[in-house]
Design a protein around this motif. Sequence first.
Motif, PDB file in Angstrom:
ATOM      1  N   MET A   1       0.843  -1.201   0.000  1.00 23.30           N
ATOM      2  CA  MET A   1       0.000   0.000   0.000  1.00 23.30           C
ATOM      3  C   MET A   1       0.879   1.253   0.000  1.00 23.30           C
ATOM      4  SD  MET A   1      -2.790   1.299   2.849  1.00 23.30           S
ATOM      5  CE  MET A   1      -3.721  -0.223   2.784  1.00 23.30           C
ATOM      6  N   LEU A   2       0.503   2.202  -0.813  1.00 21.96           N
ATOM      7  CA  LEU A   2       1.185   3.490  -0.783  1.00 21.96           C
ATOM      8  C   LEU A   2       0.989   4.151   0.575  1.00 21.96           C
ATOM      9  CD1 LEU A   2       0.051   4.790  -4.266  1.00 21.96           C
ATOM     10  CD2 LEU A   2       2.414   4.312  -3.630  1.00 21.96           C
ATOM     11  N   ARG A   3       1.945   4.992   0.970  1.00 23.24           N
ATOM     12  CA  ARG A   3       1.822   5.679   2.261  1.00 23.24           C
ATOM     13  C   ARG A   3       0.809   6.829   2.173  1.00 23.24           C
ATOM     14  NH1 ARG A   3       2.054   4.966   7.683  1.00 23.24           N
ATOM     15  NH2 ARG A   3       3.478   6.419   8.751  1.00 23.24           N
ATOM     16  N   PHE A   4       0.897   7.642   1.100  1.00 21.19           N
ATOM     17  CA  PHE A   4       0.047   8.833   1.005  1.00 21.19           C
ATOM     18  C   PHE A   4      -0.680   8.904  -0.337  1.00 21.19           C
ATOM     19  CE2 PHE A   4       3.663  10.344   3.700  1.00 21.19           C
ATOM     20  CZ  PHE A   4       2.944  10.479   4.876  1.00 21.19           C
ATOM     21  N   TYR A  32       4.061   7.947  -2.535  1.00 21.52           N
ATOM     22  CA  TYR A  32       2.780   8.640  -2.608  1.00 21.52           C
ATOM     23  C   TYR A  32       2.198   8.519  -4.003  1.00 21.52           C
ATOM     24  CZ  TYR A  32       5.053  12.397  -5.255  1.00 21.52           C
ATOM     25  OH  TYR A  32       5.718  13.101  -6.220  1.00 21.52           O
ATOM     26  N   GLU A  33       0.928   8.803  -4.122  1.00 20.02           N
ATOM     27  CA  GLU A  33       0.280   8.998  -5.411  1.00 20.02           C
ATOM     28  C   GLU A  33      -0.343  10.389  -5.415  1.00 20.02           C
ATOM     29  OE1 GLU A  33      -3.014   6.390  -6.061  1.00 20.02           O
ATOM     30  OE2 GLU A  33      -3.952   6.813  -4.127  1.00 20.02           O
ATOM     31  N   GLU A  78      -2.428   4.775   2.387  1.00 18.35           N
ATOM     32  CA  GLU A  78      -2.795   4.556   3.781  1.00 18.35           C
ATOM     33  C   GLU A  78      -3.345   5.842   4.394  1.00 18.35           C
ATOM     34  OE1 GLU A  78      -0.739   3.019   7.980  1.00 18.35           O
ATOM     35  OE2 GLU A  78       0.484   3.291   6.173  1.00 18.35           O
ATOM     36  N   TYR A  79      -2.743   6.971   4.032  1.00 14.36           N
ATOM     37  CA  TYR A  79      -3.175   8.277   4.516  1.00 14.36           C
ATOM     38  C   TYR A  79      -3.509   9.178   3.344  1.00 14.36           C
ATOM     39  CZ  TYR A  79      -1.780   7.314   9.344  1.00 14.36           C
ATOM     40  OH  TYR A  79      -1.683   6.794  10.603  1.00 14.36           O
ATOM     41  N   VAL A  80      -4.431  10.116   3.592  1.00 18.46           N
ATOM     42  CA  VAL A  80      -4.860  11.075   2.575  1.00 18.46           C
ATOM     43  C   VAL A  80      -4.478  12.482   3.010  1.00 18.46           C
ATOM     44  CG1 VAL A  80      -6.847  12.116   1.418  1.00 18.46           C
ATOM     45  CG2 VAL A  80      -6.780   9.641   1.813  1.00 18.46           C
ATOM     46  N   LEU A  81      -3.911  13.227   2.076  1.00 17.38           N
ATOM     47  CA  LEU A  81      -3.645  14.653   2.258  1.00 17.38           C
ATOM     48  C   LEU A  81      -4.422  15.408   1.187  1.00 17.38           C
ATOM     49  CD1 LEU A  81       0.190  14.367   2.764  1.00 17.38           C
ATOM     50  CD2 LEU A  81      -1.331  15.413   4.444  1.00 17.38           C
ATOM     51  N   PHE A  82      -5.164  16.425   1.597  1.00 13.45           N
ATOM     52  CA  PHE A  82      -5.885  17.272   0.652  1.00 13.45           C
ATOM     53  C   PHE A  82      -5.117  18.577   0.463  1.00 13.45           C
ATOM     54  CE2 PHE A  82      -9.283  14.793   2.734  1.00 13.45           C
ATOM     55  CZ  PHE A  82      -9.898  14.233   1.622  1.00 13.45           C
ATOM     56  N   MET A  83      -5.061  19.040  -0.783  1.00 17.41           N
ATOM     57  CA  MET A  83      -4.504  20.355  -1.086  1.00 17.41           C
ATOM     58  C   MET A  83      -5.485  21.109  -1.966  1.00 17.41           C
ATOM     59  SD  MET A  83      -0.512  19.419  -1.989  1.00 17.41           S
ATOM     60  CE  MET A  83      -0.156  21.124  -2.447  1.00 17.41           C
ATOM     61  N   LYS A 139      -4.195  18.730   7.567  1.00 21.65           N
ATOM     62  CA  LYS A 139      -4.322  17.470   8.284  1.00 21.65           C
ATOM     63  C   LYS A 139      -3.944  16.296   7.392  1.00 21.65           C
ATOM     64  CE  LYS A 139      -8.076  19.303  11.121  1.00 21.65           C
ATOM     65  NZ  LYS A 139      -8.098  20.643  10.494  1.00 21.65           N
ATOM     66  N   CYS A 140      -3.557  15.223   8.053  1.00 20.89           N
ATOM     67  CA  CYS A 140      -3.261  13.962   7.378  1.00 20.89           C
ATOM     68  C   CYS A 140      -4.256  12.938   7.918  1.00 20.89           C
ATOM     69  CB  CYS A 140      -1.823  13.555   7.667  1.00 20.89           C
ATOM     70  SG  CYS A 140      -1.286  12.083   6.782  1.00 20.89           S
ATOM     71  N   TRP A 141      -5.064  12.356   7.038  1.00 22.23           N
ATOM     72  CA  TRP A 141      -6.212  11.532   7.414  1.00 22.23           C
ATOM     73  C   TRP A 141      -5.957  10.063   7.065  1.00 22.23           C
ATOM     74  CZ3 TRP A 141     -10.553  14.615   8.937  1.00 22.23           C
ATOM     75  CH2 TRP A 141     -10.455  15.967   8.612  1.00 22.23           C
ATOM     76  N   ARG A 142      -6.177   9.164   8.019  1.00 27.66           N
ATOM     77  CA  ARG A 142      -6.093   7.744   7.701  1.00 27.66           C
ATOM     78  C   ARG A 142      -7.285   7.385   6.805  1.00 27.66           C
ATOM     79  NH1 ARG A 142      -3.844   3.070   9.704  1.00 27.66           N
ATOM     80  NH2 ARG A 142      -2.980   4.077  11.551  1.00 27.66           N
ATOM     81  N   ARG A 143      -6.991   6.818   5.652  1.00 29.42           N
ATOM     82  CA  ARG A 143      -8.056   6.538   4.681  1.00 29.42           C
ATOM     83  C   ARG A 143      -9.060   5.522   5.225  1.00 29.42           C
ATOM     84  NH1 ARG A 143      -8.578   2.988   0.301  1.00 29.42           N
ATOM     85  NH2 ARG A 143      -6.437   2.246   0.610  1.00 29.42           N
ATOM     86  N   GLU A 144      -8.587   4.554   5.968  1.00 27.98           N
ATOM     87  CA  GLU A 144      -9.491   3.553   6.546  1.00 27.98           C
ATOM     88  C   GLU A 144     -10.483   4.201   7.504  1.00 27.98           C
ATOM     89  OE1 GLU A 144      -8.204   0.487   9.604  1.00 27.98           O
ATOM     90  OE2 GLU A 144      -8.337  -0.752   7.799  1.00 27.98           O
ATOM     91  N   TRP A 145     -10.028   5.223   8.237  1.00 27.09           N
ATOM     92  CA  TRP A 145     -10.909   5.941   9.159  1.00 27.09           C
ATOM     93  C   TRP A 145     -11.939   6.778   8.398  1.00 27.09           C
ATOM     94  CZ3 TRP A 145      -9.794  11.377  11.043  1.00 27.09           C
ATOM     95  CH2 TRP A 145     -10.768  11.805  11.954  1.00 27.09           C
TER      96      TRP A 145
END
Length: 209
Positions: A1-4, A32-33, A78-83, A139-145
């Motif tokens: 799984m990608l990290r971000f 990341y992707e 695994e985690y999502v960052l929005f910009m 913020k950095c959001w766990r995608r599973e959450w």
Amino acid sequence: MLRFSIIIPAHNAEKHIQKALDSVTQQTFKDYELIVPCDACTDNTKALAEASGARTIEVCNHRDGLTRNAGLDMAKGEYVLFMDDDDWLLHEFVLAQIDKKLKQEGNPDLLCFSFIWKGVIYAEPLSNMGQLFPSVWNKCWRREWIGETRFTDIYSISDSYFHKAMMAKPHSQVIWDMPMYYYNYLRKGSISDEMGRTYEQTRRYWETH
């Protein structure tokens, strides 16, 4: 799984999105992707994003929140960052530092960090009322959450409604007073500019929501 998974919703952003894209592609951390949902774009936004290695999708929402949803549906990290398409990461070590902090803290569901806005103002993760700023991009959001939670169909401040829904869900969070993001507040032509929100109005909103 990608990290971000880094999601940048965009609408006819060819004049300013390159700085956002470069701030991602110049990161030293490469796990990341980059996802750029293009909302009713009629300019070269999609081509610029793809030239920077982004996965793109064309949508016609005219809503930044719904366009973020399209990115979330594509995300594999695994985690999502929005910009936002007119903002940028502060330096080339942002992802490396976020990854390190997440590991140090046991990989929480949410990591909230500081940011810079209006060019010189340093904003801590918590408002004067002791609450998290209801924005999604510091913020950095766990995608599973995140799960099936999505943004609502409104024109402005859809991130605030998403933020409220997420905070109502059980989670672990870490507050980190370290600036990672530049918020290009009131860029001419941006939603914040069109809505006519002043700095004082926005400050009061963040302190009372």
